[in-house]
Design a protein around this motif. Structure first.
Motif, PDB file in Angstrom:
ATOM      1  N   GLY A  10     -64.562  76.039  88.677  1.00 48.09           N
ATOM      2  CA  GLY A  10     -64.906  76.858  89.826  1.00 48.09           C
ATOM      3  C   GLY A  10     -64.495  78.299  89.728  1.00 48.09           C
ATOM      4  O   GLY A  10     -64.753  79.079  90.643  1.00 48.09           O
ATOM      5  N   GLU A  11     -63.855  78.730  88.628  1.00 54.87           N
ATOM      6  CA  GLU A  11     -63.394  80.113  88.531  1.00 54.87           C
ATOM      7  C   GLU A  11     -64.177  80.920  87.495  1.00 54.87           C
ATOM      8  O   GLU A  11     -64.576  82.042  87.761  1.00 54.87           O
ATOM      9  N   VAL A  18     -64.317  85.547  77.995  1.00 56.75           N
ATOM     10  CA  VAL A  18     -63.923  86.355  79.155  1.00 56.75           C
ATOM     11  C   VAL A  18     -64.058  85.464  80.389  1.00 56.75           C
ATOM     12  O   VAL A  18     -64.696  84.426  80.348  1.00 56.75           O
ATOM     13  N   CYS A  19     -63.439  85.883  81.466  1.00 60.22           N
ATOM     14  CA  CYS A  19     -63.510  85.092  82.692  1.00 60.22           C
ATOM     15  C   CYS A  19     -64.403  85.808  83.695  1.00 60.22           C
ATOM     16  O   CYS A  19     -64.017  86.820  84.272  1.00 60.22           O
ATOM     17  N   ILE A  20     -65.613  85.270  83.864  1.00 63.51           N
ATOM     18  CA  ILE A  20     -66.582  85.834  84.800  1.00 63.51           C
ATOM     19  C   ILE A  20     -67.057  84.697  85.698  1.00 63.51           C
ATOM     20  O   ILE A  20     -67.538  83.666  85.198  1.00 63.51           O
ATOM     21  N   PRO A  21     -66.931  84.820  86.984  1.00 62.84           N
ATOM     22  CA  PRO A  21     -67.345  83.735  87.873  1.00 62.84           C
ATOM     23  C   PRO A  21     -68.865  83.638  87.940  1.00 62.84           C
ATOM     24  O   PRO A  21     -69.580  84.633  87.741  1.00 62.84           O
ATOM     25  N   PRO A  22     -69.376  82.453  88.212  1.00 57.77           N
ATOM     26  CA  PRO A  22     -70.818  82.325  88.425  1.00 57.77           C
ATOM     27  C   PRO A  22     -71.195  82.922  89.778  1.00 57.77           C
ATOM     28  O   PRO A  22     -70.334  83.146  90.635  1.00 57.77           O
ATOM     29  N   PRO A  23     -72.491  83.220  89.985  1.00 59.98           N
ATOM     30  CA  PRO A  23     -72.896  83.731  91.302  1.00 59.98           C
ATOM     31  C   PRO A  23     -72.803  82.631  92.360  1.00 59.98           C
ATOM     32  O   PRO A  23     -72.821  81.440  92.016  1.00 59.98           O
ATOM     33  N   PRO A  24     -72.721  83.016  93.645  1.00 66.47           N
ATOM     34  CA  PRO A  24     -72.722  84.399  94.129  1.00 66.47           C
ATOM     35  C   PRO A  24     -71.310  85.016  94.019  1.00 66.47           C
ATOM     36  O   PRO A  24     -70.340  84.278  93.953  1.00 66.47           O
TER      37      PRO A  24
END
Length: 270
Positions: free
Chosen positions: A217-218, A226-232
């Motif tokens: 979930g993060e 790299v740590c990039i959250p999914p949308p939205p």
């Protein structure tokens, strides 16, 4: 004099038509063993061009011209690709220096090595045919292809049927080739490759451990480094502090933020 009936002549003509394309393609198809497993064979599509077995390929100079991966990725692709070698890039031997990204063993017995431009991170494929699949090329070309393949295996280890991440840099010499674009991992946007590779040296080459899965979930699994959250929310490259990062397409919901629109495995490419 022996007379041949019209029916017999017609059958012979059909047989010749069926055999000729296979001979031209350098075909060594995959075989199914008694256990039902498929053995890797050689390729078919534009195979003589890929292995320097076509008439123009046999006449090519293998003296390399230095260039960069960036320049090759910017070259204009031919409008049509057929059995004949196109002019320009497909009749030139190039030498590039690149970062070693990943490698695998393809179904056509090629070792596919994904390499990246050291400055931009843009990727392309360099392919090492199996010596058993290069019949028809000159003896000199076959020897160079075999030595290049042995060199990449000695430096980077044996490939598997799935991509294995690598680290290090290398110098790759190969003949330019345009492949049809069908979403291959690491492929250049114009489909250009070095195919076949005729020389390879590596200053270093090592396997990169697979990154641990991101916390649920993060972080989107498609961006393992790299740590990039999914949308939205929907993000743009200007919204994040990263560039030229790895994008995986073999996970559920690949590239949810659409950072890798050319599907070459590099996000927010500069």
């Amino acid at each position: 004099m022996v007379r041949i009936s019209a029916r017999t002549a017609l059958a012979a003509a059909f047989l010749a038509l069926a055999v000729a394309p296979m001979a031209w393609a350098g075909l060594a198809p995959a075989r199914t063993t008694a256990s039902g497993s498929t053995q890797i064979g050689c390729g078919t599509e534009r195979w003589p061009v890929k292995t320097l077995a076509d008439p123009a390929g046999r006449a090519l100079s293998l003296t390399p011209r230095p260039t960069t991966i960036r320049k090759l990725r910017r070259a204009k692709a031919p409008r049509r690709l057929g059995l004949r070698r196109t002019k320009g890039i497909e009749r030139t031997t190039f030498r590039v220096t690149g970062r070693l990204i990943e490698m695998k063993l393809d179904d056509d017995s090629d070792v596919s090595l994904v390499i990246a431009d050291p400055k931009t991170g843009g990727t392309m494929i360099a392919a090492f045919p199996s010596p058993s699949c290069t019949q028809g090329a000159t003896r000199k070309a076959r020897a160079k292809m075999a030595r290049a393949r042995a060199a990449v295996l000695a430096a980077c280890g044996a490939p598997t049927s799935s991509f294995r991440r690598l680290s290090g840099t290398g110098t790759i010499t190969g003949v330019g080739f345009f492949d049809r674009i069908n979403g291959q991992e690491g492929a250049a946007p114009n489909g250009v490759e070095l195919h076949p590779v005729v020389a390879f040296t590596a200053s270093s080459c090592g396997s990169v451990p697979a990154p641990p899965p991101p916390p649920p979930g993060e972080c989107a699994a498609s961006y393992p480094t790299v740590c990039i959250p999914p949308p939205p929310p929907r993000l743009k490259c200007s919204d994040i502090p990263y560039s030229n990062f790895v994008v995986r397409w073999d996970v559920p919901r690949p590239d949810p933020q659409h950072f890798d629109r050319d599907r070459n495995g590099i996000g927010c490419e500069s």
